[in-house]
Each structure stands twice: as structure tokens, then as C-alpha cells.
Write a protein that holds these residues in place. Structure first.
Motif, PDB file in Angstrom:
ATOM      1  N   ASP A  84       1.633 -15.619  -1.680  1.00  0.00           N
ATOM      2  CA  ASP A  84       0.688 -15.416  -2.772  1.00  0.00           C
ATOM      3  C   ASP A  84      -0.168 -14.171  -2.542  1.00  0.00           C
ATOM      4  OD1 ASP A  84      -0.518 -16.719  -0.619  1.00  0.00           O
ATOM      5  OD2 ASP A  84      -1.770 -18.020  -1.863  1.00  0.00           O
ATOM      6  N   VAL A  85      -0.570 -13.938  -1.304  1.00  0.00           N
ATOM      7  CA  VAL A  85      -1.355 -12.737  -0.995  1.00  0.00           C
ATOM      8  C   VAL A  85      -0.483 -11.495  -1.119  1.00  0.00           C
ATOM      9  CG1 VAL A  85      -2.694 -11.532   0.790  1.00  0.00           C
ATOM     10  CG2 VAL A  85      -2.954 -14.011   0.484  1.00  0.00           C
ATOM     11  N   ASP A  86       0.738 -11.572  -0.625  1.00  0.00           N
ATOM     12  CA  ASP A  86       1.659 -10.433  -0.736  1.00  0.00           C
ATOM     13  C   ASP A  86       1.925 -10.083  -2.201  1.00  0.00           C
ATOM     14  OD1 ASP A  86       1.838 -10.320   2.019  1.00  0.00           O
ATOM     15  OD2 ASP A  86       3.739 -11.412   2.113  1.00  0.00           O
ATOM     16  N   ALA A  87       2.170 -11.092  -3.015  1.00  0.00           N
ATOM     17  CA  ALA A  87       2.444 -10.850  -4.442  1.00  0.00           C
ATOM     18  C   ALA A  87       1.220 -10.266  -5.139  1.00  0.00           C
ATOM     19  CB  ALA A  87       2.882 -12.142  -5.120  1.00  0.00           C
ATOM     20  N   ALA A  88       0.043 -10.798  -4.843  1.00  0.00           N
ATOM     21  CA  ALA A  88      -1.180 -10.289  -5.463  1.00  0.00           C
ATOM     22  C   ALA A  88      -1.454  -8.852  -5.025  1.00  0.00           C
ATOM     23  CB  ALA A  88      -2.356 -11.195  -5.119  1.00  0.00           C
ATOM     24  N   THR A  89      -1.182  -8.561  -3.772  1.00  0.00           N
ATOM     25  CA  THR A  89      -1.375  -7.199  -3.264  1.00  0.00           C
ATOM     26  C   THR A  89      -0.428  -6.224  -3.957  1.00  0.00           C
ATOM     27  OG1 THR A  89      -2.124  -8.045  -1.131  1.00  0.00           O
ATOM     28  CG2 THR A  89      -1.360  -5.762  -1.190  1.00  0.00           C
ATOM     29  N   ARG A  90       0.822  -6.621  -4.120  1.00  0.00           N
ATOM     30  CA  ARG A  90       1.787  -5.752  -4.837  1.00  0.00           C
ATOM     31  C   ARG A  90       1.338  -5.536  -6.282  1.00  0.00           C
ATOM     32  NH1 ARG A  90       5.399  -8.835  -1.999  1.00  0.00           N
ATOM     33  NH2 ARG A  90       5.839 -10.151  -3.794  1.00  0.00           N
ATOM     34  N   GLN A  91       0.898  -6.599  -6.924  1.00  0.00           N
ATOM     35  CA  GLN A  91       0.438  -6.485  -8.314  1.00  0.00           C
ATOM     36  C   GLN A  91      -0.788  -5.568  -8.394  1.00  0.00           C
ATOM     37  OE1 GLN A  91      -1.031 -10.116 -10.107  1.00  0.00           O
ATOM     38  NE2 GLN A  91      -0.407  -9.434 -12.128  1.00  0.00           N
ATOM     39  N   PHE A  92      -1.701  -5.711  -7.447  1.00  0.00           N
ATOM     40  CA  PHE A  92      -2.889  -4.853  -7.426  1.00  0.00           C
ATOM     41  C   PHE A  92      -2.492  -3.392  -7.228  1.00  0.00           C
ATOM     42  CE2 PHE A  92      -6.305  -2.608  -5.231  1.00  0.00           C
ATOM     43  CZ  PHE A  92      -7.354  -2.815  -6.105  1.00  0.00           C
ATOM     44  N   THR A  93      -1.568  -3.147  -6.329  1.00  0.00           N
ATOM     45  CA  THR A  93      -1.109  -1.784  -6.060  1.00  0.00           C
ATOM     46  C   THR A  93      -0.516  -1.157  -7.321  1.00  0.00           C
ATOM     47  OG1 THR A  93      -0.720  -2.353  -3.747  1.00  0.00           O
ATOM     48  CG2 THR A  93       0.389  -0.390  -4.590  1.00  0.00           C
ATOM     49  N   GLN A  94       0.242  -1.953  -8.078  1.00  0.00           N
ATOM     50  CA  GLN A  94       0.806  -1.456  -9.338  1.00  0.00           C
ATOM     51  C   GLN A  94      -0.287  -1.194 -10.375  1.00  0.00           C
ATOM     52  OE1 GLN A  94       3.563  -4.560 -10.315  1.00  0.00           O
ATOM     53  NE2 GLN A  94       5.121  -3.841  -8.876  1.00  0.00           N
ATOM     54  N   ARG A  95      -1.340  -1.971 -10.329  1.00  0.00           N
ATOM     55  CA  ARG A  95      -2.438  -1.857 -11.290  1.00  0.00           C
ATOM     56  C   ARG A  95      -3.417  -0.743 -10.901  1.00  0.00           C
ATOM     57  NH1 ARG A  95      -4.797  -7.440 -11.931  1.00  0.00           N
ATOM     58  NH2 ARG A  95      -3.096  -7.794 -13.344  1.00  0.00           N
ATOM     59  N   LEU A  96      -3.342  -0.266  -9.675  1.00  0.00           N
ATOM     60  CA  LEU A  96      -4.309   0.705  -9.165  1.00  0.00           C
ATOM     61  C   LEU A  96      -4.341   1.989  -9.986  1.00  0.00           C
ATOM     62  CD1 LEU A  96      -6.424   0.825  -7.006  1.00  0.00           C
ATOM     63  CD2 LEU A  96      -4.701   1.648  -5.404  1.00  0.00           C
ATOM     64  N   LYS A  97      -3.189   2.463 -10.432  1.00  0.00           N
ATOM     65  CA  LYS A  97      -3.156   3.679 -11.258  1.00  0.00           C
ATOM     66  C   LYS A  97      -3.967   3.465 -12.541  1.00  0.00           C
ATOM     67  CE  LYS A  97      -0.188   6.907 -13.654  1.00  0.00           C
ATOM     68  NZ  LYS A  97       1.077   7.151 -14.286  1.00  0.00           N
ATOM     69  N   THR A  98      -3.771   2.331 -13.185  1.00  0.00           N
ATOM     70  CA  THR A  98      -4.515   2.019 -14.408  1.00  0.00           C
ATOM     71  C   THR A  98      -5.999   1.899 -14.116  1.00  0.00           C
ATOM     72  OG1 THR A  98      -2.587   0.862 -15.283  1.00  0.00           O
ATOM     73  CG2 THR A  98      -4.699   0.389 -16.331  1.00  0.00           C
ATOM     74  N   LEU A  99      -6.346   1.273 -12.996  1.00  0.00           N
ATOM     75  CA  LEU A  99      -7.753   1.146 -12.614  1.00  0.00           C
ATOM     76  C   LEU A  99      -8.388   2.521 -12.429  1.00  0.00           C
ATOM     77  CD1 LEU A  99      -7.376  -1.844 -10.161  1.00  0.00           C
ATOM     78  CD2 LEU A  99      -8.881  -1.824 -12.162  1.00  0.00           C
TER      79      LEU A  99
END
Length: 161
Positions: free
Chosen positions: A137-152
């Protein structure tokens, strides 16, 4: 008997958060905090932080809720860097998911400096999730956050002075 069980109140609060009844969820979080050791329970702290982030995102112009959400990010930061951080995967997921969504929703209300400071803090906190070994769950959330970082980063409000 259950009214003295802080994890009973935690489960009730999480259910109401997921269903959007933030007022009722808040009363359950408060009930859980009123139980023995409830004030220092990392699960209740995380739940309370998720509640404040999601509630603030419903109305970014509400200054009180916005401040509460900023405090929630600090609470999650304290949990993940605290002595029980390696045992707090829910806090990392809340930062990577709920805090990131909140930042995007409330970017204009936060303003440039506060947004950038919060984004930097959340990014560092999510990266620290590596201490939660073997947690999908932490790994998946981290990957999702990394993908969202550009938008952020693209949604940083205003421009630096």
C-alpha cells in the motif's frame, strides 16, 4: 464496552470519512481520542488528519478548515518521522494520497509560499516511506504520488516574488 475502545471509534470515523459525513466522522474521532491512550494513538492521529484534509478540500475558502488541514499535514509529518514511523503505513498513504489531493484542490487558497513549503514537506515525508518495508500500500501510494508530482508542481499558485 465498545464505547471505551478507541479503535471502534476509529473504524466508525474512517467509514464516515469515506462516505463524506465529515461532521459525524469528527465526533467519532473525538470519541476515540477521549478513550485511554487515544490522544497519542497513531491511527487516530492519521484518521483525524485525513478527516481535516478531506473536509478542507470541500471548501478551499474556509480559512479555519484550511488551517486545520495544514496542521493535519504537520501531524502526519510527526507520525511518519516519529518513533513508530516504520509502523505507520496509513500515515504515509494519507500523505501521498489525501494530502496531495488537498494541495491540488486548495492551491490558490494556500498561496505560493505555503503551497511550496507544504509540497516540499509532503514530498520528503512520502519519500521517507521507504522505512515501511514490504508494504504494497505504501509502495503503490508512493508511485501514485510520484506520478502526480508533475501536476502538483504545475499547479503552484501565482509566482515567486
Amino acid at each position: 464496552m465498545l464505547r471505551h475502545d478507541r479503535h471502534y471509534w476509529l473504524q466508525r470515523a474512517e467509514f464516515e470519512i469515506d462516505n463524506g459525513d465529515f461532521s459525524l466522522a469528527d465526533s467519532y474521532v473525538q470519541a476515540g481520542r477521549g478513550c485511554q491512550n487515544g490522544q497519542h494513538d497513531r491511527y487516530l492521529i492519521t484518521c483525524g488528519a485525513r478527516l481535516r484534509l478531506k473536509w478542507s478540500a470541500t471548501d478551499p475558502t474556509d480559512a479555519e478548515r484550511l488551517k486545520g488541514a495544514c496542521d493535519a499535514v504537520d501531524d502526519l509529518h510527526d507520525v511518519v518521522w516519529g518513533p513508530e514511523g516504520a509502523n505507520a503505513p496509513h500515515a504515509f498513504v494519507a500523505l501521498a494520497d489525501d494530502a496531495a489531493r488537498w494541495l491540488l484542490k486548495c492551491n490558490r487558497a494556500l498561496g505560493y509560499r505555503r503551497y511550496v513549503d507544504l509540497l516540499d514537506q509532503i514530498t520528503a515525508d512520502v519519500a521517507h516511506g521507504e522505512i515501511c518495508t514490504e508494504r504494497n500500500d505504501v509502495d503503490a501510494a508512493t508511485r501514485q504520488f510520484t506520478q502526480r508530482l508533475k501536476t502538483l508542481r504545475e499547479n503552484i499558485p501565482g509566482f515567486p516574488i
